[in-house]
Scaffold this motif. Structure first.
Motif, PDB file in Angstrom:
ATOM      1  N   LEU A 123       0.799  -1.251  -0.092  1.00  0.00           N
ATOM      2  CA  LEU A 123       0.156   0.073   0.140  1.00  0.00           C
ATOM      3  C   LEU A 123       0.736   1.157   0.000  1.00  0.00           C
ATOM      4  CD1 LEU A 123      -2.918  -0.794   2.454  1.00  0.00           C
ATOM      5  CD2 LEU A 123      -3.349  -0.061   0.083  1.00  0.00           C
ATOM      6  N   ASP A 124       1.913   1.346   0.830  1.00  0.00           N
ATOM      7  CA  ASP A 124       2.566   2.564   0.992  1.00  0.00           C
ATOM      8  C   ASP A 124       3.473   2.729  -0.535  1.00  0.00           C
ATOM      9  OD1 ASP A 124       4.418   4.386   2.506  1.00  0.00           O
ATOM     10  OD2 ASP A 124       6.003   3.018   1.687  1.00  0.00           O
ATOM     11  N   ALA A 125       3.856   1.667  -1.132  1.00  0.00           N
ATOM     12  CA  ALA A 125       4.605   1.826  -2.504  1.00  0.00           C
ATOM     13  C   ALA A 125       3.541   2.241  -3.447  1.00  0.00           C
ATOM     14  CB  ALA A 125       5.056   0.356  -2.871  1.00  0.00           C
ATOM     15  N   LEU A 126       2.307   1.574  -3.394  1.00  0.00           N
ATOM     16  CA  LEU A 126       1.361   2.225  -4.351  1.00  0.00           C
ATOM     17  C   LEU A 126       1.142   3.691  -4.220  1.00  0.00           C
ATOM     18  CD1 LEU A 126      -0.950   1.366  -6.460  1.00  0.00           C
ATOM     19  CD2 LEU A 126      -2.548   1.078  -4.653  1.00  0.00           C
ATOM     20  N   VAL A 127       0.608   4.176  -2.926  1.00  0.00           N
ATOM     21  CA  VAL A 127       0.490   5.500  -2.741  1.00  0.00           C
ATOM     22  C   VAL A 127       1.448   6.434  -3.075  1.00  0.00           C
ATOM     23  CG1 VAL A 127      -0.528   7.312  -0.902  1.00  0.00           C
ATOM     24  CG2 VAL A 127      -1.525   4.761  -1.232  1.00  0.00           C
ATOM     25  N   ARG A 128       2.682   5.914  -2.637  1.00  0.00           N
ATOM     26  CA  ARG A 128       3.931   6.938  -2.611  1.00  0.00           C
ATOM     27  C   ARG A 128       4.192   6.905  -4.071  1.00  0.00           C
ATOM     28  NH1 ARG A 128       7.601   7.919   1.087  1.00  0.00           N
ATOM     29  NH2 ARG A 128       6.925   6.318   2.347  1.00  0.00           N
ATOM     30  N   GLY A 129       4.272   5.818  -5.100  1.00  0.00           N
ATOM     31  CA  GLY A 129       4.541   6.054  -6.373  1.00  0.00           C
ATOM     32  C   GLY A 129       3.546   6.777  -7.099  1.00  0.00           C
ATOM     33  N   SER A 130       2.261   6.903  -6.484  1.00  0.00           N
ATOM     34  CA  SER A 130       1.279   7.744  -7.555  1.00  0.00           C
ATOM     35  C   SER A 130       1.187   9.155  -6.918  1.00  0.00           C
ATOM     36  CB  SER A 130      -0.060   7.238  -7.431  1.00  0.00           C
ATOM     37  OG  SER A 130      -1.180   7.668  -8.279  1.00  0.00           O
ATOM     38  N   THR A 131       1.394   9.475  -5.695  1.00  0.00           N
ATOM     39  CA  THR A 131       1.269  10.640  -5.140  1.00  0.00           C
ATOM     40  C   THR A 131       2.615  11.407  -4.621  1.00  0.00           C
ATOM     41  OG1 THR A 131       0.928   9.917  -2.810  1.00  0.00           O
ATOM     42  CG2 THR A 131      -1.040   9.966  -4.361  1.00  0.00           C
ATOM     43  N   GLY A 132       3.421  10.542  -4.403  1.00  0.00           N
ATOM     44  CA  GLY A 132       4.806  11.147  -3.896  1.00  0.00           C
ATOM     45  C   GLY A 132       4.936  11.195  -2.146  1.00  0.00           C
ATOM     46  N   VAL A 133       3.715  10.597  -1.785  1.00  0.00           N
ATOM     47  CA  VAL A 133       3.449  10.659  -0.420  1.00  0.00           C
ATOM     48  C   VAL A 133       3.133   9.286   0.199  1.00  0.00           C
ATOM     49  CG1 VAL A 133       2.104  11.589   1.802  1.00  0.00           C
ATOM     50  CG2 VAL A 133       2.666  13.150  -0.392  1.00  0.00           C
ATOM     51  N   GLY A 134       3.983   8.817   1.125  1.00  0.00           N
ATOM     52  CA  GLY A 134       3.826   7.696   1.482  1.00  0.00           C
ATOM     53  C   GLY A 134       2.646   7.518   2.590  1.00  0.00           C
ATOM     54  N   CYS A 135       2.442   6.017   3.102  1.00  0.00           N
ATOM     55  CA  CYS A 135       1.293   6.150   4.117  1.00  0.00           C
ATOM     56  C   CYS A 135       1.638   4.970   5.145  1.00  0.00           C
ATOM     57  CB  CYS A 135      -0.112   5.840   3.316  1.00  0.00           C
ATOM     58  SG  CYS A 135      -0.106   4.212   2.649  1.00  0.00           S
ATOM     59  N   ARG A 136       0.977   4.888   6.197  1.00  0.00           N
ATOM     60  CA  ARG A 136       0.995   3.623   7.093  1.00  0.00           C
ATOM     61  C   ARG A 136      -0.394   3.227   7.130  1.00  0.00           C
ATOM     62  NH1 ARG A 136      -0.055   4.174  12.430  1.00  0.00           N
ATOM     63  NH2 ARG A 136      -0.245   6.579  12.452  1.00  0.00           N
ATOM     64  N   LEU A 137      -0.501   1.811   7.126  1.00  0.00           N
ATOM     65  CA  LEU A 137      -1.705   0.979   7.250  1.00  0.00           C
ATOM     66  C   LEU A 137      -2.337   1.108   8.496  1.00  0.00           C
ATOM     67  CD1 LEU A 137      -4.223  -0.903   6.276  1.00  0.00           C
ATOM     68  CD2 LEU A 137      -2.446  -2.537   6.640  1.00  0.00           C
ATOM     69  N   GLU A 138      -3.750   1.736   8.619  1.00  0.00           N
ATOM     70  CA  GLU A 138      -4.263   1.568  10.065  1.00  0.00           C
ATOM     71  C   GLU A 138      -5.231   0.452  10.117  1.00  0.00           C
ATOM     72  OE1 GLU A 138      -3.998   6.300  11.474  1.00  0.00           O
ATOM     73  OE2 GLU A 138      -5.895   5.464  10.876  1.00  0.00           O
ATOM     74  N   THR A 139      -6.028   0.052   9.146  1.00  0.00           N
ATOM     75  CA  THR A 139      -6.970  -1.048   9.224  1.00  0.00           C
ATOM     76  C   THR A 139      -7.428  -1.234   7.853  1.00  0.00           C
ATOM     77  OG1 THR A 139      -8.756  -1.983  10.494  1.00  0.00           O
ATOM     78  CG2 THR A 139      -9.000   0.315   9.954  1.00  0.00           C
ATOM     79  N   GLU A 140      -8.068  -2.536   7.709  1.00  0.00           N
ATOM     80  CA  GLU A 140      -8.727  -2.671   6.505  1.00  0.00           C
ATOM     81  C   GLU A 140     -10.160  -2.579   6.995  1.00  0.00           C
ATOM     82  OE1 GLU A 140      -9.913  -6.520   3.376  1.00  0.00           O
ATOM     83  OE2 GLU A 140      -8.454  -6.854   5.194  1.00  0.00           O
ATOM     84  N   LEU A 141     -10.907  -1.972   5.855  1.00  0.00           N
ATOM     85  CA  LEU A 141     -12.167  -1.680   6.252  1.00  0.00           C
ATOM     86  C   LEU A 141     -13.196  -2.803   5.577  1.00  0.00           C
ATOM     87  CD1 LEU A 141     -12.223   1.999   5.271  1.00  0.00           C
ATOM     88  CD2 LEU A 141     -12.054   1.203   7.677  1.00  0.00           C
TER      89      LEU A 141
END
Length: 331
Positions: free
Chosen positions: A14-32
């Motif tokens: 998820l971090d790689a997907l978001v970072r690669g598209s937006t330039g901002v990484g992320c930390r997973l909190e929970t699956e909905l």
């Protein structure tokens, strides 16, 4: 809800997907896990924002004809709602639309179905009226090209008139039923005949409007103040991917899952008060029965590619059979 169409990613993916598209990484909190088709994750961006990342099914996953390209439909609806004059349709903000995923803001509140038992009658009445008004404002949106049907070109299910578009929509789901060998419990030939016989009523619809077609309580968020369940408010509607351009009457089918949606209902009162118009003529009621039948078909046939269990399939088939019987009773 477990579904074979869900695409699951690890925190690192998820971090790689978001970072690669937006330039901002992320930390997973929970699956909905409440979704029925797409995967969704709540993540925390590196800049501190909490967002929901929604993933389309993996490439090559079997989907129904109308489901082709529907994540782009959802992004389009978010953009159109953001530009709606005067606002009035609460929904998450679209933060990013990438290849096979969306990032949207987090809504305040809880899905309506999770708090329904806590709400007194007066609160439910007020919410249904508010929902009617929101729906009327949603229906102010019209397609830029004037066509009816599903917006995504991948489905090839649009037409310049409603009878042609709706007939194509029904034909497509019946073709999917044959592909998946769905046990409908009703003859496809009879369904096609019913749609043809309702052509006179479908021809009354001359102006396409945005129809969400999935406004059951799980897709409506409400905020209930702590210690005051008598004063809730709607904070947003979600999951716009099933949307199409069509007849406002069709919206009542999914809205009926949350309560009365007839001419004397609180929902319709709120709709009319907000400037909407719903005339429950015999032709209107005929169309409404057709739309109930169509939704019943979607619910049954999607059980195949999504891999739902036998109990869920049986429940969906009962819904389809009830709508089939209702339409047959109209003669």
């Amino acid at each position: 809800m477990q579904s074979l169409t869900k695409r699951r990613l690890s925190a690192a993916e998820l971090d790689a997907l978001v970072r690669g598209s937006t330039g901002v990484g992320c930390r997973l909190e929970t699956e909905l896990t409440d979704g029925w088709f797409n995967s969704a994750y709540r993540v925390r961006l590196d800049d501190g924002r909490a967002v929901v990342v929604k993933l389309a099914p993996p490439a090559g996953a079997p989907v129904l004809r109308y489901e082709r390209g529907i994540m782009a439909t959802e992004a389009m609806v978010y953009r159109r709602l953001a530009s709606l004059s005067g606002g009035g349709v609460p929904t998450p903000a679209l933060l990013h639309a990438g290849d096979g995923f969306l990032a949207v803001s987090v809504l305040e509140g809880t899905p309506w179905d999770k708090v329904a038992d806590r709400l007194p009658l007066t609160a439910r009445t007020a919410l249904r009226r508010e929902l009617g008004a929101i729906t009327a404002r949603l229906h102010a949106l019209a397609p830029e090209d004037g066509r009816f049907g599903y917006p995504a070109p991948e489905s090839a299910l649009s037409a310049p008139d409603w009878r042609t578009a709706f007939t194509a929509m029904v034909d497509a789901i019946l073709d999917d039923a044959e592909r998946w060998q769905s046990a409908l419990g009703v003859p496809p030939a009879d369904i096609r005949t019913m749609v043809a016989e309702g052509g006179y009523a479908l021809d009354e619809v001359t102006e396409p409007r945005l129809i969400h077609f999935d406004l059951w309580p799980g897709n409506i968020f409400v905020h209930v103040p702590a210690g005051n369940a008598s004063d809730p408010r709607i904070t947003g509607i979600i999951d716009h991917e099933r949307a199409f351009w069509g007849d406002p009457a069709a919206e009542l089918v999914s809205l009926a899952f949350g309560g009365a949606a007839g001419p004397d209902s609180d929902l319709v009162a709120g709709y009319v008060q907000a400037g909407g118009r719903l005339d429950f003529t015999p032709a209107f009621r005929h169309r409404l029965a057709l739309y109930g039948l169509y939704l019943g078909l979607l619910l049954v046939v999607e059980c195949g590619p999504r891999g739902y269990d036998a109990d869920h399939l049986a429940s969906c088939r009962r819904t389809l059979n009830d709508h089939f019987a209702e339409l047959r009773a109209l003669g």
